[in-house]
Design a protein around this motif. Structure first.
Motif, mmCIF file in Angstrom:
data_model
loop_
_atom_site.group_PDB
_atom_site.id
_atom_site.type_symbol
_atom_site.label_atom_id
_atom_site.label_comp_id
_atom_site.label_asym_id
_atom_site.label_seq_id
_atom_site.Cartn_x
_atom_site.Cartn_y
_atom_site.Cartn_z
ATOM 1 N N THR A 1 -11.890 50.527 -24.627
ATOM 2 C CA THR A 1 -11.112 49.844 -23.583
ATOM 3 C C THR A 1 -10.930 48.362 -23.909
ATOM 4 N N GLU A 2 -11.420 47.950 -25.085
ATOM 5 C CA GLU A 2 -11.308 46.544 -25.488
ATOM 6 C C GLU A 2 -9.989 46.320 -26.223
ATOM 7 N N PRO A 3 -9.107 45.497 -25.693
ATOM 8 C CA PRO A 3 -7.812 45.266 -26.334
ATOM 9 C C PRO A 3 -7.924 44.803 -27.786
ATOM 10 N N ARG A 4 -8.859 43.881 -28.069
ATOM 11 C CA ARG A 4 -8.989 43.378 -29.435
ATOM 12 C C ARG A 4 -9.391 44.515 -30.389
ATOM 13 N N THR A 5 -10.331 45.355 -29.960
ATOM 14 C CA THR A 5 -10.763 46.490 -30.781
ATOM 15 C C THR A 5 -9.602 47.449 -31.032
ATOM 16 N N LEU A 6 -8.819 47.739 -29.996
ATOM 17 C CA LEU A 6 -7.674 48.644 -30.148
ATOM 18 C C LEU A 6 -6.637 48.067 -31.109
ATOM 19 N N ALA B 1 0.187 48.596 -32.653
ATOM 20 C CA ALA B 1 0.504 50.020 -32.508
ATOM 21 C C ALA B 1 1.901 50.298 -33.068
ATOM 22 N N LEU B 2 2.838 49.392 -32.800
ATOM 23 C CA LEU B 2 4.205 49.541 -33.319
ATOM 24 C C LEU B 2 4.217 49.493 -34.842
ATOM 25 N N MET C 1 0.775 56.442 -30.348
ATOM 26 C CA MET C 1 1.944 56.438 -29.466
ATOM 27 C C MET C 1 1.564 56.049 -28.038
ATOM 28 N N LYS C 2 0.383 56.475 -27.591
ATOM 29 C CA LYS C 2 -0.067 56.155 -26.238
ATOM 30 C C LYS C 2 -0.271 54.657 -26.022
ATOM 31 N N LEU C 3 -0.458 53.935 -27.125
ATOM 32 C CA LEU C 3 -0.740 52.501 -27.011
ATOM 33 C C LEU C 3 0.509 51.632 -27.077
ATOM 34 N N LEU C 4 1.679 52.269 -27.304
ATOM 35 C CA LEU C 4 2.914 51.475 -27.399
ATOM 36 C C LEU C 4 3.259 50.789 -26.086
ATOM 37 N N ASN C 5 2.777 51.332 -24.985
ATOM 38 C CA ASN C 5 3.051 50.743 -23.671
ATOM 39 C C ASN C 5 1.828 50.032 -23.094
ATOM 40 N N HIS C 6 0.891 49.687 -23.934
ATOM 41 C CA HIS C 6 -0.326 49.001 -23.469
ATOM 42 C C HIS C 6 0.030 47.642 -22.871
ATOM 43 N N GLU C 7 -0.739 47.207 -21.887
ATOM 44 C CA GLU C 7 -0.456 45.942 -21.199
ATOM 45 C C GLU C 7 -0.736 44.725 -22.081
ATOM 46 N N ASN C 8 -1.516 44.906 -23.121
ATOM 47 C CA ASN C 8 -1.848 43.781 -24.001
ATOM 48 C C ASN C 8 -0.854 43.721 -25.162
ATOM 49 N N PRO C 9 -0.152 42.596 -25.327
ATOM 50 C CA PRO C 9 0.883 42.508 -26.371
ATOM 51 C C PRO C 9 0.315 42.633 -27.794
ATOM 52 N N GLU C 10 -0.923 42.203 -27.993
ATOM 53 C CA GLU C 10 -1.528 42.314 -29.316
ATOM 54 C C GLU C 10 -1.704 43.780 -29.698
ATOM 55 N N VAL C 11 -2.057 44.599 -28.718
ATOM 56 C CA VAL C 11 -2.220 46.039 -28.955
ATOM 57 C C VAL C 11 -0.880 46.681 -29.266
ATOM 58 N N ASP D 1 -13.136 43.145 -34.612
ATOM 59 C CA ASP D 1 -12.575 41.810 -34.386
ATOM 60 C C ASP D 1 -11.812 41.409 -35.642
ATOM 61 N N TRP D 2 -11.055 40.308 -35.523
ATOM 62 C CA TRP D 2 -10.209 39.891 -36.650
ATOM 63 C C TRP D 2 -11.011 39.087 -37.688
ATOM 64 N N SER D 3 -12.057 39.696 -38.221
ATOM 65 C CA SER D 3 -12.774 39.043 -39.317
ATOM 66 C C SER D 3 -11.887 39.105 -40.563
ATOM 67 N N PRO D 4 -12.112 38.219 -41.542
ATOM 68 C CA PRO D 4 -11.217 38.123 -42.705
ATOM 69 C C PRO D 4 -10.976 39.432 -43.446
ATOM 70 N N VAL D 5 -11.963 40.333 -43.435
ATOM 71 C CA VAL D 5 -11.861 41.545 -44.240
ATOM 72 C C VAL D 5 -10.652 42.399 -43.851
ATOM 73 N N HIS D 6 -10.262 42.390 -42.573
ATOM 74 C CA HIS D 6 -9.196 43.285 -42.111
ATOM 75 C C HIS D 6 -7.837 42.957 -42.738
ATOM 76 N N LYS D 7 -7.588 41.682 -42.978
ATOM 77 C CA LYS D 7 -6.295 41.284 -43.541
ATOM 78 C C LYS D 7 -6.408 40.851 -45.004
ATOM 79 N N ASP D 8 -7.511 41.239 -45.634
ATOM 80 C CA ASP D 8 -7.738 40.893 -47.034
ATOM 81 C C ASP D 8 -7.137 41.987 -47.924
#
Length: 451
Positions: free
Chosen positions: A382-387, A432-433, A418-428, A345-352
Motif C-alpha cells: 500500500t506504499e506508493p513509493r514501493t509500488l 506503471a505506464l 494495469m490496476k495501477l494505471l489509475n492510482h491516485e499517486n502520480p509517481e505510481v 525506495d529510489w536507491s541508486p541501484v534501481h536506475k543504475d
C-alpha cells in the motif's frame, strides 16, 4: 551541610576521636598508634609510612569501615583512602598484599554502595572499582585471589562485580544525586567493562538501553567527559557479540555519527571512530553505515588535523572498508534483500544501467524468485513509493532480459500493473505506464516514449 555535595577536602578537615574508639574497643591499641602516625600528616610523611607498612594501614581502614557505623567516621576513612589513591594510584595494589589474604577487603565498600549516603556511595564505588581492576589477573575468584583458611564467608570477585553492575544500573535508572550520580556510574563502568564478565552482566541487566540516551553532542567540559566515558563504554561493548546484536537494533550509529560530526575533542572522536572500526566487522552494521553516509563523514574527518596515530589508522581502515562494502552493497544481494523485505525506495541501484546489465541473469535464480516477489508486491503493498519502484524495476527487467516481455507476461504481470494505471499517486501511475509500454510496445519504443 548536605552530605550529597561533600568533597574529600571538606571531610578531611574533621577531627575524629580515635582515642574514644580505642577506649570502647572498636579499634585496637595498634590501630590507634598507626592512625596517630598517619592522620593529619603531610603527604610526604604518609608516603613513607605507606612505603614501610602499607598493608597494615589498609587493614586499619578496612576494619574501621567494617566495625564502626558513625557516618562522619566512615566518610572520613573513605576520604583518607580516596586521598591516598589520588596521590599515588599504584597504592591500590596494597589492597592485594598477601598479608591481607584472609581480610575481606571488598565487603565494607560493597555494603556502603547501598546503605550509605551519596558521598559514601560515590567513594565506595570509585575505590571498589579501582581495587577490583588492580587485582592480580591470574588470581580471579576469592578475595585477593587466595584460598582463605578462615571458615567465614569472604566476598568473592564475582560478588563484587555483580553488586557493582546492579548499583551502576540502578544509578543510571534513578540517580541518587542529580548531577554526580550518572557521571560517577559511567566513569566506573568505563573501567569495569574491560572485564568480560561485566560486559555479560551489564547486557543481561539490560544496561545498554541506559547508555544510549547519554550519547549526544556535548558543550560543557563536564558533559564532554561524560560523553567520552559513555562512548568508551560503547567501544568496550563493541567487542562483545551479544552487545553488538542489541546495538544493531538501536539508533546508536546515527547518534555516534552526530557526535563525531560536531565534536572537536580528539579523544571523543578517537573512541567513536574505533567503535565504528569494530562495527565494520559486524554484518548487521554494514548497510546502515553506508546508508547513513559514514564514508563522507570519514572523508571529512581525514581532512582535519589529528595527532593521534590510532585515530588516523582507524580512519584509513574505515575508508577502505566502507568503499569495499559500498561496492558490495550495490550488488544483486543488496537488491535482493531490499525486495524480499518488501519496502522499496529510489536507491541508486534501481536506475543504475550497469547494475541491470551485469545482474539481469541473476533474476533467473530459484525460478525467477525475485521477479515473482516484485510482481506480488504490486498486489500486496500500500506504499506508493514501493509500488512505483516495483513498476520501474519490472520495466527494467522487461527491457534488459532477452525474454523479459514473455516471462513477465507468463507470470501475469500485466494484469497487476494495469490496476495501477489509475492510482491516485502520480509517481505510481507514471511508472506503471512505463511498464505497460514496455510490455506491449517493446523496449526500444517504450524508451522513446519515456524520453
Amino acid at each position: 551541610m548536605d552530605t550529597a555535595v561533600l568533597t574529600t577536602e571538606q571531610v578531611l578537615t574533621r577531627d575524629i576521636p580515635w582515642e574514644t574508639y580505642m577506649s570502647t574497643k572498636l579499634i585496637s591499641g595498634t590501630c590507634l598508634q598507626l592512625l596517630r602516625r598517619y592522620d593529619k600528616r603531610p603527604e610526604s610523611s604518609r608516603a613513607q609510612l605507606l612505603e614501610d607498612d602499607g598493608p597494615a594501614y589498609i587493614r586499619v581502614f578496612v576494619c574501621i569501615l567494617r566495625d564502626i557505623f558513625k557516618e562522619e567516621t566512615i566518610e572520613y576513612v573513605l576520604a583518607l583512602i580516596d586521598d591516598m589513591l589520588a596521590a599515588n594510584p599504584n597504592r591500590v595494589r596494597l589492597f592485594h598484599d598477601e598479608s591481607l589474604a584472609n581480610e575481606d577487603i571488598y565487603e565494607p565498600f560493597l555494603r556502603l554502595l547501598w546503605k550509605g549516603n551519596f558521598f559514601m556511595q560515590e567513594k565506595s564505588c570509585k575505590i571498589l572499582g579501582l581495587i577490583i581492576s588492580a587485582r592480580p589477573r591470574t588470581l580471579s575468584g576469592l578475595v585477593n585471589g587466595g584460598e582463605s583458611i578462615s571458615k567465614k564467608k569472604i566476598t568473592t570477585v564475582d560478588d563484587v562485580l555483580k553488586g557493582l553492575v546492579e548499583w551502576l544500573c540502578a544509578q543510571l535508572k534513578k540517580p541518587s544525586h542529580p548531577s554526580r550520580a550518572i557521571p560517577t556510574a559511567i566513569s566506573c563502568l568505563s573501567t569495569l567493562l574491560k572485564e568480560p564478565v561485566v560486559r555479560s552482566s551489564f547486557v543481561h541487566a539490560d544496561g545498554i538501553k541506559l547508555l544510549i540516551p547519554l550519547i549526544s553532542p556535548a558543550s560543557t567540559q563536564q558533559s564532554i567527559q561524560l560523553l567520552y566515558e559513555t562512548c568508551l563504554c560503547v567501544w568496550l561493548l563493541s567487542y562483545f557479540e551479544p552487545a553488538t546484536e542489541y546495538l544493531a537494533t538501536s539508533h546508536i550509529l546515527l547518534q555516534l555519527i552526530d557526535v563525531v560530526k560536531s565534536s572537536t575533542k580528539e579523544k571523543v572522536v578517537r573512541v567513536v571512530v574505533l567503535t565504528f572500526k569494530n562495527f565494520l566487522e559486524k554484518e548487521a552494521f554494514i548497510a546502515p553505515m553506508v546508508d547513513l553516509g559514514l564514508l563522507q563523514v570519514v572523508e571529512s574527518l581525514k581532512a582535519q588535523a589529528w595527532s593521534d596515530e590510532d585515530l588516523l589508522e582507524a580512519l584509513n581502515h574505515l575508508e577502505v572498508g566502507l568503499r569495499v562494502n559500498i561496492k558490495k552493497l550495490s550488488s544483486f544481494d543488496k537488491y535482493k534483500q531490499e525486495v524480499l523485505l518488501g519496502h522499496l525506495d529510489w536507491s541508486p541501484v534501481h536506475k543504475d544501467a550497469v547494475f541491470w546489465r551485469e545482474n539481469i541473469t541473476s533474476f533467473e535464480e530459484n525460478d525467477f524468485q525475485i521477479l515473482r516477489v516484485l510482481i506480488t508486491i504490486l498486489d500486496s503493498s500500500t506504499e506508493p513509493r514501493t509500488l512505483a519502484v516495483a513498476c520501474f524495476d519490472l520495466s527494467q527487467f522487461i527491457q534488459c532480459h532477452p525474454a523479459g516481455r514473455v516471462i513477465a507476461t507468463d507470470l501475469k504481470a500485466k494484469e497487476r500493473v494495469m490496476k495501477l494505471l489509475n492510482h491516485e499517486n502520480p509517481e505510481v501511475t507514471k511508472n506503471a505506464l512505463l511498464c505497460i509500454q514496455r510490455l506491449f510496445l517493446g523496449a526500444k519504443y517504450a524508451s522513446f516514449l519515456q524520453a
